[in-house]
Scaffold this motif. Structure first.
Motif, short mmCIF file in Angstrom:
data_model
loop_
_atom_site.label_atom_id
_atom_site.label_comp_id
_atom_site.label_asym_id
_atom_site.label_seq_id
_atom_site.Cartn_x
_atom_site.Cartn_y
_atom_site.Cartn_z
N ASP A 65 38.55 -8.71 27.32
CA ASP A 65 37.42 -9.62 27.23
C ASP A 65 36.14 -8.78 27.18
N ALA A 98 33.92 -15.07 23.39
CA ALA A 98 33.50 -16.42 22.99
C ALA A 98 32.21 -16.38 22.20
N HIS A 99 31.67 -15.19 22.01
CA HIS A 99 30.38 -15.05 21.34
C HIS A 99 30.51 -14.04 20.20
N LYS A 119 37.34 -16.59 20.79
CA LYS A 119 37.96 -17.72 21.50
C LYS A 119 37.53 -19.02 20.86
#
Length: 233
Positions: A65, A98-99, A119
């Motif tokens: 991550d 997620a970005h 994601k």
């Protein structure tokens, strides 16, 4: 130069390390990898914990991550890419984030990541990226900074950045040209409307006299001898 640690292997040969501080994401990624029948999956909650384990048993692939605390996925990448971290410096790392902004992708790839996955992560996406990774023959090179990176990555990213800049300039020019054209059209329409209101009914826009249309009543006809008579039907 040297190939990355997963080059030429099969999915069933992979020892994969997951570094993710979200338990639901850990479970999801682990389940997907197990469905691919990879040889081994190790999961860690933090980059520091993962690094300690990987120094003893280096994996073939790292899935990390981007945003973690206290050590982020990006910081983990920079740590393992140093030349003194061999053989970890050759292990390919795929970010999960997620970005997935353009700036973040550029930063991650320039730092030595092989790919960024956004994601929510689907099995099909992860499968295709891993298959691509296993055949990615770009070699790892030691840069003057003392860190390993993918051969030619900076040049590739520079070319892409130049193309994006050119396209953005073209879009900006088109937008401005469209605005100017709309302004000219609006001015012409206003001028035309103003001119139409100021012209007398008996004169057209060219200044020519408008001849009234003939009425239905029969007009008198003048003969060659000067006598007049009404035209008959």
């Amino acid at each position: 130069m040297k190939h990355h640690a997963a080059y030429g292997l099969g999915l069933e040969d992979l020892d994969v390390v997951i570094v993710e501080d979200s338990k639901p994401m850990q479970t999801l990624i682990r389940s997907i990898l197990i469905s691919f029948k990879v040889a081994r999956v190790r999961v860690f909650d933090s980059a520091d914990e993962a690094l300690e384990a990987m120094l003893s048993e280096p994996p073939n692939v790292i899935l990390a991550d981007w945003r973690m605390a206290p050590t982020s996925g990006y910081q983990l990448l920079r740590l393992i890419r140093h030349r003194h971290m061999e053989p970890l410096c050759y292990v390919p790392l795929l970010f999960i984030t997620a970005h997935g902004t353009r700036a973040l992708v550029d930063k991650g790839l320039r730092a030595g990541a092989h790919h960024l996955l956004v994601k929510p992560l689907s099995p099909a996406t992860l499968y295709s990226r891993l298959q691509w990774l296993l055949t990615d023959e770009r070699q790892m090179i030691l840069e003057s900074s003392g860190f390993y990176n993918i051969d030619g990555i900076h040049k590739t990213l520079d070319v892409q950045a130049e193309k994006i800049k050119t396209l953005e300039n073209a879009r900006h020019y088109h937008k401005q040209a469209t605005k100017r054209l709309a302004a000219v059209q609006s001015a012409v329409e206003k001028e035309f409307a103003s001119a139409s209101r100021s012209v007398p009914d008996s004169v057209d826009l060219t200044g020519k006299r408008i001849i009234p249309a003939a009425s239905d009543k029969k007009a008198p006809r003048i003969s060659a001898f000067g006598s007049t008579r009404a035209t008959g039907s």
